[in-house]
Design a protein around this motif. Structure first.
Motif, mmCIF file in Angstrom:
data_model
loop_
_atom_site.group_PDB
_atom_site.id
_atom_site.type_symbol
_atom_site.label_atom_id
_atom_site.label_comp_id
_atom_site.label_asym_id
_atom_site.label_seq_id
_atom_site.Cartn_x
_atom_site.Cartn_y
_atom_site.Cartn_z
ATOM 1 N N UNK A 207 0.985 -1.245 -0.069
ATOM 2 C CA UNK A 207 0.093 -0.137 -0.395
ATOM 3 C C UNK A 207 1.229 1.303 -0.299
ATOM 4 N N UNK A 208 2.399 1.284 1.119
ATOM 5 C CA UNK A 208 2.647 2.267 0.405
ATOM 6 C C UNK A 208 3.809 2.632 -0.153
ATOM 7 N N UNK A 209 3.735 1.325 -1.111
ATOM 8 C CA UNK A 209 4.292 1.683 -2.448
ATOM 9 C C UNK A 209 3.293 2.471 -3.862
ATOM 10 N N UNK A 210 1.958 1.437 -3.785
ATOM 11 C CA UNK A 210 1.299 1.852 -4.735
ATOM 12 C C UNK A 210 0.991 3.909 -4.419
ATOM 13 N N UNK A 211 0.916 4.169 -3.380
ATOM 14 C CA UNK A 211 0.804 5.906 -2.581
ATOM 15 C C UNK A 211 2.187 6.256 -3.142
ATOM 16 N N UNK B 150 -12.123 -7.000 -3.529
ATOM 17 C CA UNK B 150 -11.066 -6.906 -2.824
ATOM 18 C C UNK B 150 -11.124 -5.122 -3.278
ATOM 19 N N UNK B 151 -10.663 -4.579 -2.276
ATOM 20 C CA UNK B 151 -10.523 -2.929 -2.224
ATOM 21 C C UNK B 151 -9.633 -2.808 -3.006
ATOM 22 N N UNK B 152 -9.682 -1.909 -3.580
ATOM 23 C CA UNK B 152 -8.516 -0.681 -4.179
ATOM 24 C C UNK B 152 -7.554 -0.573 -3.255
ATOM 25 N N UNK B 153 -5.707 -0.493 -3.949
ATOM 26 C CA UNK B 153 -5.221 -0.492 -3.296
ATOM 27 C C UNK B 153 -4.536 -1.133 -1.364
ATOM 28 N N UNK B 154 -6.003 -1.811 -1.549
ATOM 29 C CA UNK B 154 -6.005 -3.017 0.164
ATOM 30 C C UNK B 154 -6.255 -1.637 0.994
ATOM 31 N N UNK B 155 -6.916 -0.612 0.235
ATOM 32 C CA UNK B 155 -7.364 0.470 1.224
ATOM 33 C C UNK B 155 -8.990 0.225 1.660
ATOM 34 N N UNK B 156 -8.705 -0.473 2.832
ATOM 35 C CA UNK B 156 -10.141 -0.299 3.847
ATOM 36 C C UNK B 156 -9.996 -0.241 5.508
ATOM 37 N N UNK B 157 -11.634 -0.669 6.044
ATOM 38 C CA UNK B 157 -11.952 0.901 7.217
ATOM 39 C C UNK B 157 -12.976 -0.716 7.204
ATOM 40 N N UNK B 158 -13.033 0.072 9.434
ATOM 41 C CA UNK B 158 -14.451 -0.952 9.281
ATOM 42 C C UNK B 158 -16.011 -0.654 8.504
ATOM 43 N N UNK C 70 -12.721 2.097 -9.745
ATOM 44 C CA UNK C 70 -10.920 2.244 -8.891
ATOM 45 C C UNK C 70 -10.630 3.131 -7.931
ATOM 46 N N UNK C 71 -11.599 3.561 -7.189
ATOM 47 C CA UNK C 71 -11.448 4.929 -5.724
ATOM 48 C C UNK C 71 -10.512 3.873 -4.905
ATOM 49 N N UNK C 72 -10.348 4.711 -3.486
ATOM 50 C CA UNK C 72 -9.935 4.240 -2.646
ATOM 51 C C UNK C 72 -11.243 4.528 -1.888
ATOM 52 N N UNK C 73 -11.338 3.302 -2.020
ATOM 53 C CA UNK C 73 -12.856 3.364 -1.290
ATOM 54 C C UNK C 73 -12.538 3.857 0.626
ATOM 55 N N UNK C 74 -12.019 3.865 1.656
ATOM 56 C CA UNK C 74 -11.789 4.909 2.690
ATOM 57 C C UNK C 74 -12.469 6.392 2.703
#
Length: 257
Positions: free
Chosen positions: A8-12, A158-166, A124-128
């Motif tokens: 995720x860090x590399x993606x950002x 699968x959340x884009x970029x692996x960005x997820x939360x509750x 493909x947006x960051x869902x968070x």
């Protein structure tokens, strides 16, 4: 978790490097089809569909291969390779790419070949970072389009970029979706070299979930080498549901067995 965090860090840092190239103009979504008619059509394409496999990942060395961001221009070639080797995988598709696939040919073929489909959002947006209404749209619109095109109701995302939360997990659960992350990131978007992609994916051990993208030609080129290595290691490529022996539970998050 450390592998996921690094990815995720590399993606950002790369400015969202996995953002797929979207067709400038979307085709009109295919007309709804009757699931029974689709089943007959798929059976004609591949007799006995869907073919149940005797895979027990409690006793076999299973590795789940997953492909994100499609269907795209190289997905057909990938499906040819997987069919020739009798390999099944899981495809996390973008609603916008399914809509751009005129007639739904590729996504229907994914189903016909016995692969598994997952929801990767609409575009493909960051869902968070989305408001509740927009988050719901990303998952619901994609689910409904794929079901309309294929007759299949997706059960994982699968959340884009692996960005997820509750909040994302809760919305996925309401939509009947489990969250699927990964344990091996090939970084194929960052290093588009088949040998590098194959080497990273080949590090997978039993129970791993491997992240790749079928929108990259170099990734598809890496697949034959990867399959050869997995075979030598005694590993069986499987879908996500095969890896866990059941359909993942809605609202839960999975990163490997």
């Amino acid at each position: 978790m450390r592998a996921w965090a690094l990815s995720l860090a590399l993606l950002i840092m790369a400015g969202c490097g996995t953002q797929p190239v979207i067709h400038p103009q979307l085709a009109r979504p295919p007309a709804p089809i009757d699931p029974k008619s689709l089943a007959k059509r798929l059976a004609a394409m591949q007799p006995g569909w869907p073919v149940a496999r005797r895979v027990d990942c409690r006793h076999q060395k299973c590795v789940a291969l997953t492909f994100d961001d499609g269907p795209g221009p190289y997905t057909g070639k990938l499906l040819d390779l997987l069919r020739a080797r009798q390999v099944r995988a899981t495809f996390f598709v973008l609603g916008q790419m399914v809509a751009a696939d005129r007639g739904g040919h590729l996504v229907r073929r994914i189903v016909a070949d016995g692969h598994e489909l997952g929801n990767h959002s609409w575009n493909h947006p960051p869902l968070t970072g989305l408001a509740d209404r927009r988050l719901r749209f990303q998952l619901k619109q994609t689910n409904e389009l794929v079901e309309r095109v294929t007759g299949v109701r997706m059960r994982m995302m699968r959340p884009p970029y692996g960005a997820t939360n509750r909040r994302v997990a809760d919305e996925a659960g309401r939509e009947g979706l489990a969250q699927i992350l990964w344990s091996i990131d090939t970084l194929d978007w960052h290093d588009p070299v088949p040998a590098i992609v194959a080497r990273r994916a080949s590090r997978a051990r039993a129970g791993a979930i491997v992240l790749m993208h079928d929108v990259h030609r170099t990734t598809v080129q890496a697949v034959p080498t990867l399959l050869n290595v997995l075979e030598k290691k005694g590993c069986t490529p499987v879908t996500i549901s095969e890896l866990y022996g059941r359909t993942p539970q809605p609202g839960r998050t999975y990163m490997g067995r």
